[in-house]
Design a protein around this motif. Structure first.
Motif, PDB file in Angstrom:
ATOM      1  N   VAL A  15     -55.068 -26.321  29.855  1.00 41.13           N
ATOM      2  CA  VAL A  15     -56.309 -26.242  30.629  1.00 41.13           C
ATOM      3  C   VAL A  15     -57.143 -25.120  30.019  1.00 41.13           C
ATOM      4  N   PHE A  16     -58.240 -25.499  29.382  1.00 41.22           N
ATOM      5  CA  PHE A  16     -59.063 -24.552  28.630  1.00 41.22           C
ATOM      6  C   PHE A  16     -60.419 -24.388  29.292  1.00 41.22           C
ATOM      7  N   TYR A  20     -50.721 -25.343  30.846  1.00 41.80           N
ATOM      8  CA  TYR A  20     -50.875 -24.037  30.202  1.00 41.80           C
ATOM      9  C   TYR A  20     -52.352 -23.658  30.215  1.00 41.80           C
ATOM     10  N   VAL A  21     -52.668 -22.565  30.887  1.00 40.22           N
ATOM     11  CA  VAL A  21     -54.051 -22.090  30.995  1.00 40.22           C
ATOM     12  C   VAL A  21     -54.344 -21.069  29.903  1.00 40.22           C
ATOM     13  N   THR A  22     -55.492 -21.194  29.257  1.00 40.38           N
ATOM     14  CA  THR A  22     -55.897 -20.207  28.261  1.00 40.38           C
ATOM     15  C   THR A  22     -57.408 -20.216  28.084  1.00 40.38           C
ATOM     16  N   GLN A  23     -57.937 -19.080  27.601  1.00 44.65           N
ATOM     17  CA  GLN A  23     -59.335 -18.983  27.182  1.00 44.65           C
ATOM     18  C   GLN A  23     -59.441 -18.958  25.665  1.00 44.65           C
ATOM     19  N   ASP A  24     -58.309 -19.038  24.976  1.00 45.24           N
ATOM     20  CA  ASP A  24     -58.253 -18.938  23.518  1.00 45.24           C
ATOM     21  C   ASP A  24     -58.151 -20.347  22.938  1.00 45.24           C
ATOM     22  N   TYR A  25     -59.196 -20.761  22.221  1.00 44.21           N
ATOM     23  CA  TYR A  25     -59.193 -22.130  21.706  1.00 44.21           C
ATOM     24  C   TYR A  25     -58.089 -22.348  20.669  1.00 44.21           C
ATOM     25  N   ARG A  26     -57.683 -21.277  19.968  1.00 46.71           N
ATOM     26  CA  ARG A  26     -56.599 -21.415  18.982  1.00 46.71           C
ATOM     27  C   ARG A  26     -55.294 -21.781  19.682  1.00 46.71           C
ATOM     28  N   GLU A  27     -55.025 -21.127  20.812  1.00 46.48           N
ATOM     29  CA  GLU A  27     -53.832 -21.467  21.592  1.00 46.48           C
ATOM     30  C   GLU A  27     -53.905 -22.908  22.073  1.00 46.48           C
ATOM     31  N   ALA A  28     -55.077 -23.301  22.540  1.00 41.41           N
ATOM     32  CA  ALA A  28     -55.241 -24.664  23.044  1.00 41.41           C
ATOM     33  C   ALA A  28     -54.931 -25.683  21.948  1.00 41.41           C
ATOM     34  N   LEU A  29     -55.484 -25.471  20.762  1.00 48.13           N
ATOM     35  CA  LEU A  29     -55.272 -26.411  19.664  1.00 48.13           C
ATOM     36  C   LEU A  29     -53.828 -26.397  19.178  1.00 48.13           C
ATOM     37  N   ALA A  30     -53.174 -25.225  19.237  1.00 49.56           N
ATOM     38  CA  ALA A  30     -51.814 -25.100  18.714  1.00 49.56           C
ATOM     39  C   ALA A  30     -50.758 -25.647  19.665  1.00 49.56           C
ATOM     40  N   LEU A  31     -50.993 -25.548  20.975  1.00 53.74           N
ATOM     41  CA  LEU A  31     -49.929 -25.824  21.945  1.00 53.74           C
ATOM     42  C   LEU A  31     -50.072 -27.147  22.688  1.00 53.74           C
ATOM     43  N   GLY A  32     -51.267 -27.632  22.850  1.00 56.48           N
ATOM     44  CA  GLY A  32     -51.464 -28.779  23.733  1.00 56.48           C
ATOM     45  C   GLY A  32     -51.136 -30.126  23.104  1.00 56.48           C
ATOM     46  N   GLN A  59     -63.827 -33.006  29.285  1.00 53.42           N
ATOM     47  CA  GLN A  59     -63.152 -33.871  28.322  1.00 53.42           C
ATOM     48  C   GLN A  59     -61.666 -33.566  28.345  1.00 53.42           C
ATOM     49  N   ILE A  60     -60.849 -34.612  28.288  1.00 51.40           N
ATOM     50  CA  ILE A  60     -59.404 -34.472  28.141  1.00 51.40           C
ATOM     51  C   ILE A  60     -59.008 -35.337  26.958  1.00 51.40           C
ATOM     52  N   ASP A  61     -58.430 -34.701  25.934  1.00 48.62           N
ATOM     53  CA  ASP A  61     -58.145 -35.441  24.700  1.00 48.62           C
ATOM     54  C   ASP A  61     -57.105 -34.680  23.898  1.00 48.62           C
ATOM     55  N   THR A  62     -56.670 -35.282  22.802  1.00 47.17           N
ATOM     56  CA  THR A  62     -55.768 -34.588  21.884  1.00 47.17           C
ATOM     57  C   THR A  62     -56.526 -33.447  21.215  1.00 47.17           C
ATOM     58  N   PRO A  63     -55.822 -32.465  20.635  1.00 46.58           N
ATOM     59  CA  PRO A  63     -56.528 -31.393  19.914  1.00 46.58           C
ATOM     60  C   PRO A  63     -57.470 -31.931  18.843  1.00 46.58           C
ATOM     61  N   ALA A  64     -57.019 -32.931  18.071  1.00 51.34           N
ATOM     62  CA  ALA A  64     -57.875 -33.503  17.031  1.00 51.34           C
ATOM     63  C   ALA A  64     -59.091 -34.186  17.646  1.00 51.34           C
ATOM     64  N   GLY A  65     -58.886 -34.869  18.775  1.00 51.02           N
ATOM     65  CA  GLY A  65     -59.986 -35.543  19.439  1.00 51.02           C
ATOM     66  C   GLY A  65     -61.026 -34.575  19.972  1.00 51.02           C
ATOM     67  N   ILE A  66     -60.558 -33.474  20.557  1.00 54.29           N
ATOM     68  CA  ILE A  66     -61.476 -32.455  21.079  1.00 54.29           C
ATOM     69  C   ILE A  66     -62.294 -31.846  19.947  1.00 54.29           C
ATOM     70  N   TYR A  67     -61.646 -31.559  18.825  1.00 55.20           N
ATOM     71  CA  TYR A  67     -62.326 -30.871  17.726  1.00 55.20           C
ATOM     72  C   TYR A  67     -63.277 -31.799  16.969  1.00 55.20           C
TER      73      TYR A  67
END
Length: 360
Positions: free
Chosen positions: A34-35, A189-201, A214-222
């Motif tokens: 959750v970002f 997992y809650v975070t304000q760090d986009y790197r954590e979001a991309l690495a963990l979700g 938006q709710i999507d895979t890291p690749a989809g979000i980016y």
């Protein structure tokens, strides 16, 4: 199949609407990040799932069970807080063991569970220490071990790496995915760090305005953000955004930047004559000192080596453009203004509505 299902969840504090008809479906065993920014309702959402807060409206179901009548102790949900929340008078062992003692587990099973969990988190050597004797990293692991020790089906993590140093954050980003899979828990997992979001979700939910945008895979979000705001939240260096009006030209479609035409590598004839915002990731801007047909004349103003990439600041008139490329020692050594040309990588341009920010 949905394991945790949230429908129409709303919560206001006075006149401030924090959650506004929020919907969410989480699959069993996945890690959903959750970002969102500060005050976006991330922690409020976790507290509702944990049963620490009652909603103004909406329903929460876990594995088909309605949670509205179930207290925190019977939901099968564990929560770890960003401030660790350890009992200061108890050793690390007793902090981890506390939820097992509350359940009346026998001593042998309790010790086995604590040792297993401590081994998983690599803190067996500090189990006799009090919280004041632990480093922030050890406190964070102890807090997480306490949440995991009774093998909860759902684990809620409220920005757990916020109070640890950069080195430990990097290490834990590598360790967490394996840890989550080994636990078998469904993780929010809650975070304000986009790197954590991309690495963990496994998936990322971008929370803004009380709802998931938006709710999507890291690749989809980016790569496929639904809105300009989502695109801006992910990426360092940030996405380039230009107000443009695409036009048909010989050879395809072009936009004007700083009074100069730039040929679009992708045919978006549907946007001809429509004012919009062009978004281009820095890694999709290609800089060259050799003239190219349809390329934008620019000047290389500055070079910023970042880890294994070289980031350059280009200027087209008064317009600044960030470009990123694999590590380039020769370019990184450049200290003088260099004239050149910029073009766009095919298939990478993003277009957004100027008024609403929605993807076109």
């Amino acid at each position: 199949m949905s394991y945790l299902q949230i429908s129409g969840l709303s919560k206001a504090f006075g006149k401030k609407q924090v959650l506004d008809g929020l919907d969410l479906d989480v699959r069993r065993g996945e890690c959903l990040v959750v970002f969102g920014g500060s005050g976006s309702g991330k922690t409020t959402l976790l507290r509702h799932i944990a049963g620490l807060m009652a909603p103004d409206a909406g329903t929460l179901r876990l594995d088909g069970r309605d949670l509205s009548e179930q207290g925190p102790e019977s939901r099968g949900v564990a929560m770890a807080f960003q401030n660790f929340a350890l009992y200061p008078h108890l050793s690390a062992f007793e902090n981890i063991a506390s939820p097992l003692r509350a359940r009346g587990l026998d001593e042998d099973t309790l010790r086995q569970r604590v040792q297993e969990t401590a081994r998983l988190l690599k803190i067996e050597h500090v189990l006799t220490h009090l919280p004041r004797q632990l480093s922030n990293g050890q406190k964070q692991r102890t807090s997480l071990a306490r949440s995991l020790v009774h093998k909860p089906p759902v684990l809620l993590l409220d920005d757990p790496l916020r109070n640890v140093d950069a080195k430990l954050r990097f290490e834990m980003r590598l360790e967490f995915p394996k840890l989550f899979k080994a636990s078998g828990a469904t993780v929010l997992y809650v975070t304000q760090d986009y790197r954590e979001a991309l690495a963990l979700g496994d998936r990322i939910g971008v929370l803004e305005g009380g709802r998931f945008q938006q709710i999507d895979t890291p690749a989809g979000i980016y790569r496929n953000p639904r809105t300009r705001q989502v695109a801006r939240l992910f990426g360092d260096p940030p996405i380039n955004l230009f107000e443009v009006t695409p036009q048909r030209v010989a050879g395809g479609m072009a936009v004007e930047i700083a009074g100069q035409p730039l040929l679009l590598p992708d045919s978006r004839t549907d946007l001809a004559g429509q004012p919009c915002v062009l978004g281009v990731r820095p890694e999709d801007v290609i800089f060259s000192t050799a003239p190219e047909a349809g390329a934008l004349p620019v000047a290389l103003e500055a070079v910023m080596p970042i880890n294994v990439r070289t980031v350059t600041l280009l200027k087209a008139g008064s317009v600044e453009i960030l470009a990123s490329r694999p590590e380039d020692p020769e370019l990184a050594a450049t200290r003088e203004r260099v004239p050149g040309f910029a073009r766009l990588a095919p298939g990478r341009s993003l277009f957004f509505d100027r008024a609403t920010g929605a993807r076109l």
